[in-house]
Design a protein around this motif. Structure first.
Motif, PDB file in Angstrom:
ATOM      1  N   ALA A  53       0.830  -1.208   0.000  1.00 61.15           N
ATOM      2  CA  ALA A  53       0.000   0.000   0.000  1.00 61.15           C
ATOM      3  C   ALA A  53       0.863   1.257   0.000  1.00 61.15           C
ATOM      4  N   GLU A  54       1.936   1.248   0.794  1.00 67.22           N
ATOM      5  CA  GLU A  54       2.847   2.394   0.832  1.00 67.22           C
ATOM      6  C   GLU A  54       3.522   2.599  -0.520  1.00 67.22           C
ATOM      7  N   ARG A  55       3.960   1.518  -1.131  1.00 64.23           N
ATOM      8  CA  ARG A  55       4.611   1.625  -2.442  1.00 64.23           C
ATOM      9  C   ARG A  55       3.635   2.094  -3.509  1.00 64.23           C
ATOM     10  N   ASN A  56       2.401   1.628  -3.454  1.00 63.43           N
ATOM     11  CA  ASN A  56       1.387   2.084  -4.412  1.00 63.43           C
ATOM     12  C   ASN A  56       1.131   3.576  -4.267  1.00 63.43           C
ATOM     13  N   LEU A  57       1.060   4.053  -3.027  1.00 62.25           N
ATOM     14  CA  LEU A  57       0.845   5.474  -2.786  1.00 62.25           C
ATOM     15  C   LEU A  57       2.024   6.293  -3.310  1.00 62.25           C
ATOM     16  N   GLN A  58       3.244   5.813  -3.074  1.00 61.21           N
ATOM     17  CA  GLN A  58       4.421   6.505  -3.597  1.00 61.21           C
ATOM     18  C   GLN A  58       4.372   6.558  -5.115  1.00 61.21           C
ATOM     19  N   TRP A  59       3.996   5.464  -5.743  1.00 61.75           N
ATOM     20  CA  TRP A  59       3.923   5.419  -7.200  1.00 61.75           C
ATOM     21  C   TRP A  59       2.861   6.380  -7.719  1.00 61.75           C
TER      22      TRP A  59
END
Length: 79
Positions: A53-59
């Motif tokens: 979820a954190e990586r998706n938000l960063q992307w």
């Protein structure tokens, strides 16, 4: 003898989070489509969904991955 029947054996110390069973597993017991990993520890694997979820938000917020065509701009200008 059938081709591609050999099961992938996990290495000790590789941890995965199984999306189907919703649990941490050592070694790739489930198919790749159903798991996140490998992780270095069971604790890292336990937090796989939060990490994703954190990586998706960063992307989603990274301007390098969103060009003008993705926003609907034809010439790259923003209104």
């Amino acid at each position: 003898m059938a081709l591609f029947k050999k099961r992938t054996v996990g290495k000790p110390g590789e941890w995965y989070y199984c999306l189907e069973h919703k649990k941490v597993e050592e070694g790739p017991d489930c198919p790749g489509k159903d798991r996140f990993g490998p992780y270095a520890s069971p604790q890292e694997a336990q937090h796989a969904l939060e990490t994703a979820a954190e990586r998706n938000l960063q992307w989603e917020n990274d301007p390098r991955w969103h060009d003008a065509s993705a926003r609907g701009d034809r010439d790259g200008d923003q209104d």
